[in-house]
Write a protein that holds these residues in place. Sequence first.
Motif, PDB file in Angstrom:
ATOM      1  N   ALA A 134     -50.334 -28.911  -6.594  1.00  0.00           N
ATOM      2  CA  ALA A 134     -49.877 -27.560  -6.256  1.00  0.00           C
ATOM      3  C   ALA A 134     -49.212 -26.892  -7.458  1.00  0.00           C
ATOM      4  CB  ALA A 134     -48.914 -27.615  -5.076  1.00  0.00           C
ATOM      5  N   GLN A 135     -48.430 -27.655  -8.207  1.00  0.00           N
ATOM      6  CA  GLN A 135     -47.763 -27.094  -9.377  1.00  0.00           C
ATOM      7  C   GLN A 135     -48.782 -26.637 -10.418  1.00  0.00           C
ATOM      8  OE1 GLN A 135     -44.935 -26.088 -10.199  1.00  0.00           O
ATOM      9  NE2 GLN A 135     -44.963 -25.989 -12.444  1.00  0.00           N
ATOM     10  N   GLY A 136     -49.814 -27.452 -10.623  1.00  0.00           N
ATOM     11  CA  GLY A 136     -50.844 -27.091 -11.589  1.00  0.00           C
ATOM     12  C   GLY A 136     -51.565 -25.810 -11.210  1.00  0.00           C
ATOM     13  N   TYR A 137     -51.820 -25.639  -9.929  1.00  0.00           N
ATOM     14  CA  TYR A 137     -52.499 -24.417  -9.503  1.00  0.00           C
ATOM     15  C   TYR A 137     -51.560 -23.215  -9.523  1.00  0.00           C
ATOM     16  CZ  TYR A 137     -56.950 -26.534  -8.363  1.00  0.00           C
ATOM     17  OH  TYR A 137     -58.171 -27.153  -8.454  1.00  0.00           O
ATOM     18  N   ARG A 138     -50.269 -23.438  -9.301  1.00  0.00           N
ATOM     19  CA  ARG A 138     -49.330 -22.324  -9.420  1.00  0.00           C
ATOM     20  C   ARG A 138     -49.309 -21.806 -10.849  1.00  0.00           C
ATOM     21  NH1 ARG A 138     -44.956 -20.865 -11.455  1.00  0.00           N
ATOM     22  NH2 ARG A 138     -44.514 -22.905 -12.347  1.00  0.00           N
ATOM     23  N   VAL A 139     -49.326 -22.717 -11.813  1.00  0.00           N
ATOM     24  CA  VAL A 139     -49.353 -22.317 -13.226  1.00  0.00           C
ATOM     25  C   VAL A 139     -50.621 -21.513 -13.526  1.00  0.00           C
ATOM     26  CG1 VAL A 139     -49.524 -23.186 -15.594  1.00  0.00           C
ATOM     27  CG2 VAL A 139     -47.873 -24.209 -14.004  1.00  0.00           C
ATOM     28  N   ARG A 140     -51.743 -21.963 -12.988  1.00  0.00           N
ATOM     29  CA  ARG A 140     -53.003 -21.239 -13.222  1.00  0.00           C
ATOM     30  C   ARG A 140     -52.970 -19.863 -12.574  1.00  0.00           C
ATOM     31  NH1 ARG A 140     -54.448 -26.706 -12.751  1.00  0.00           N
ATOM     32  NH2 ARG A 140     -55.822 -27.423 -14.440  1.00  0.00           N
ATOM     33  N   ARG A 141     -52.442 -19.789 -11.360  1.00  0.00           N
ATOM     34  CA  ARG A 141     -52.316 -18.489 -10.692  1.00  0.00           C
ATOM     35  C   ARG A 141     -51.501 -17.533 -11.544  1.00  0.00           C
ATOM     36  NH1 ARG A 141     -48.131 -17.778  -5.863  1.00  0.00           N
ATOM     37  NH2 ARG A 141     -46.836 -18.036  -7.731  1.00  0.00           N
ATOM     38  N   PRO A 150     -51.263 -11.961 -14.345  1.00  0.00           N
ATOM     39  CA  PRO A 150     -50.814 -10.933 -15.290  1.00  0.00           C
ATOM     40  C   PRO A 150     -51.964 -10.319 -16.083  1.00  0.00           C
ATOM     41  CG  PRO A 150     -49.379 -12.844 -15.381  1.00  0.00           C
ATOM     42  CD  PRO A 150     -50.560 -13.239 -14.549  1.00  0.00           C
ATOM     43  N   ALA A 151     -52.973 -11.132 -16.410  1.00  0.00           N
ATOM     44  CA  ALA A 151     -54.129 -10.603 -17.141  1.00  0.00           C
ATOM     45  C   ALA A 151     -54.905  -9.623 -16.273  1.00  0.00           C
ATOM     46  CB  ALA A 151     -55.032 -11.754 -17.588  1.00  0.00           C
ATOM     47  N   LEU A 152     -55.040  -9.938 -14.991  1.00  0.00           N
ATOM     48  CA  LEU A 152     -55.732  -9.027 -14.082  1.00  0.00           C
ATOM     49  C   LEU A 152     -54.942  -7.723 -13.923  1.00  0.00           C
ATOM     50  CD1 LEU A 152     -56.824 -11.547 -11.297  1.00  0.00           C
ATOM     51  CD2 LEU A 152     -58.335 -10.374 -12.911  1.00  0.00           C
ATOM     52  N   THR A 153     -53.636  -7.845 -13.771  1.00  0.00           N
ATOM     53  CA  THR A 153     -52.790  -6.660 -13.620  1.00  0.00           C
ATOM     54  C   THR A 153     -52.858  -5.783 -14.860  1.00  0.00           C
ATOM     55  OG1 THR A 153     -51.296  -7.842 -12.127  1.00  0.00           O
ATOM     56  CG2 THR A 153     -50.445  -5.851 -13.171  1.00  0.00           C
ATOM     57  N   ALA A 154     -52.783  -6.409 -16.042  1.00  0.00           N
ATOM     58  CA  ALA A 154     -52.851  -5.654 -17.292  1.00  0.00           C
ATOM     59  C   ALA A 154     -54.184  -4.934 -17.443  1.00  0.00           C
ATOM     60  CB  ALA A 154     -52.620  -6.590 -18.477  1.00  0.00           C
ATOM     61  N   ALA A 155     -55.241  -5.538 -16.888  1.00  0.00           N
ATOM     62  CA  ALA A 155     -56.571  -4.939 -16.991  1.00  0.00           C
ATOM     63  C   ALA A 155     -56.769  -3.795 -16.007  1.00  0.00           C
ATOM     64  CB  ALA A 155     -57.632  -6.009 -16.760  1.00  0.00           C
ATOM     65  N   GLY A 156     -55.880  -3.655 -15.023  1.00  0.00           N
ATOM     66  CA  GLY A 156     -55.984  -2.548 -14.085  1.00  0.00           C
ATOM     67  C   GLY A 156     -56.212  -2.928 -12.643  1.00  0.00           C
ATOM     68  N   PHE A 157     -56.288  -4.224 -12.341  1.00  0.00           N
ATOM     69  CA  PHE A 157     -56.461  -4.662 -10.958  1.00  0.00           C
ATOM     70  C   PHE A 157     -55.116  -4.657 -10.239  1.00  0.00           C
ATOM     71  CE2 PHE A 157     -59.824  -6.683 -13.383  1.00  0.00           C
ATOM     72  CZ  PHE A 157     -60.942  -6.580 -12.562  1.00  0.00           C
ATOM     73  N   ARG A 196     -59.193 -12.492 -22.263  1.00  0.00           N
ATOM     74  CA  ARG A 196     -59.641 -11.800 -23.479  1.00  0.00           C
ATOM     75  C   ARG A 196     -60.743 -10.804 -23.163  1.00  0.00           C
ATOM     76  NH1 ARG A 196     -63.449 -11.656 -27.123  1.00  0.00           N
ATOM     77  NH2 ARG A 196     -64.728 -13.225 -26.075  1.00  0.00           N
ATOM     78  N   ARG A 197     -61.695 -11.215 -22.345  1.00  0.00           N
ATOM     79  CA  ARG A 197     -62.801 -10.323 -21.999  1.00  0.00           C
ATOM     80  C   ARG A 197     -62.327  -9.168 -21.115  1.00  0.00           C
ATOM     81  NH1 ARG A 197     -68.207 -14.132 -21.217  1.00  0.00           N
ATOM     82  NH2 ARG A 197     -67.809 -15.495 -23.004  1.00  0.00           N
ATOM     83  N   LEU A 198     -61.443  -9.473 -20.188  1.00  0.00           N
ATOM     84  CA  LEU A 198     -60.932  -8.413 -19.314  1.00  0.00           C
ATOM     85  C   LEU A 198     -60.096  -7.399 -20.060  1.00  0.00           C
ATOM     86  CD1 LEU A 198     -59.943 -10.628 -16.241  1.00  0.00           C
ATOM     87  CD2 LEU A 198     -61.782  -8.936 -16.302  1.00  0.00           C
ATOM     88  N   SER A 199     -59.519  -7.803 -21.179  1.00  0.00           N
ATOM     89  CA  SER A 199     -58.683  -6.877 -21.972  1.00  0.00           C
ATOM     90  C   SER A 199     -59.506  -5.759 -22.577  1.00  0.00           C
ATOM     91  CB  SER A 199     -57.945  -7.645 -23.078  1.00  0.00           C
ATOM     92  OG  SER A 199     -58.848  -8.086 -24.092  1.00  0.00           O
TER      93      SER A 199
END
Length: 447
Positions: free
Chosen positions: A347-354, A359-366, A437-440
């Motif tokens: 669970a901890q590993g997936y929390r880190v991935r989440r 933040p990358a999705l939010t920065a991209a506009g989602f 990187r691609r989403l940026s």
Amino acid sequence: MSRRTLTKAKKVKKTASQSSLKSSRLKPAKSPLLTKKAGNEAPGASGARVSARGKHFLSDKVGHFTESVIREMTRQAMLHEAVNLAQGFPDFAAPAEIKQAAQQAVAADVNQYAITWGAKNLRNAIARQMSVWQGITVDPEKEITVCCGSTEAMISTLLAVCNTGDEVVIFEPFYENYGPDSVLSGAKPKFVKLRPPSVDGGEWTFDEKELRRAFDRHTKAIIVNTPNNPTGKVFTRAELELIRDLCVEFDVLAITDEIYEHILYEGTEHVSMVSLDGMRERTVTINGMSKTYSVTGWRVGWAVAPEKITNAIRKVHDFLTVGAPAPLQEAGAAALGLPADYYAKLAQGYRVRRDHLMPALTAAGFKCFRPRGAYYVMTDISAFGFEDDVSFAKYLVQETGVACVPGSSFYRDPRDGARQVRFAFCKKPETLDEAARRLSKLRVTRF
């Protein structure tokens, strides 16, 4: 007015497969997973083959749904060399202990059929885990059926309990198999909406009155997926007790998909429906190895149910697949014996991935809807100005090189998901970095 424009990724040579995309899976809002057309339409109206004497060769059932959108997006990711954040399979290694257990089983010539309803070692391990995690005593000889993944466990269960005219209640957005499974079993799916949170960090919710209206004398079962795919919602004890009360009142079976039970965040509690008072004899609990042990391709899952229902599930399972892979069942027994700290680290590993991807999705506009469990994040794509989710997903995979799943594939009416797409974050950090990187490259242009 604003519209997202994307910097084009490297061009991919157009192929027959690419050309056929326009006429197959990714048609804007015209090809939902569950179609609205009636089963007995005019011969040939759905592209069905008709004999010289006019006989309709295809089952009417297949006219009510399409092939998997999720699996199609994986094919598109491969075609366009995209980062696959569509299909929910890890791109990192499974635990060494269970791989070694599988290797040892093969070396020991565990190569023939296991008992049809599951190897004894695995059934015993499942019963032990149900006792540890749900506090439920299960008879491994009479109440467990091991199947070829939880997907087969679900269709075996529905085929075992449903008759023509029965109805199955399903929350939407839903994992895309549930609707077609209901149709294949002869039942009619009835959908109850989960509504996205109205504030940041809020919960997906359903309307109690709408849920109650979905129950009537024709209702045979309700499917509850918690933690939920695609939303990441974890049903609360109070919500499950409400569902329990309706099941008791209308004499309805609860079929629970708990494949993500160990992937939870922020101290969220997983409550298994079968543990609630009054539900022991009217719950089928479905689970499997795929998500907890990162072995989605091994296809080992199970259904736990009262003896009478188990007997029916076993008969259907026997004639569907005979049995799950024998050496991998032995590895499953080893997996279920892993210590408690394995699940905490999972669970901890997936929390880190989440928290890496969001933040990358939010920065991209989602606009992201934070999941409380599982390993997906649903997003709102309104800021991008696309006509619908399908055209956006097509553009994203082809031009930016990131694959997602169109939100409409999780809804009965594609318009309900036309502003949503789902991303999977069960990936290595470097995979998520490349996706970011691609989403940026997404840019806002005002005109």
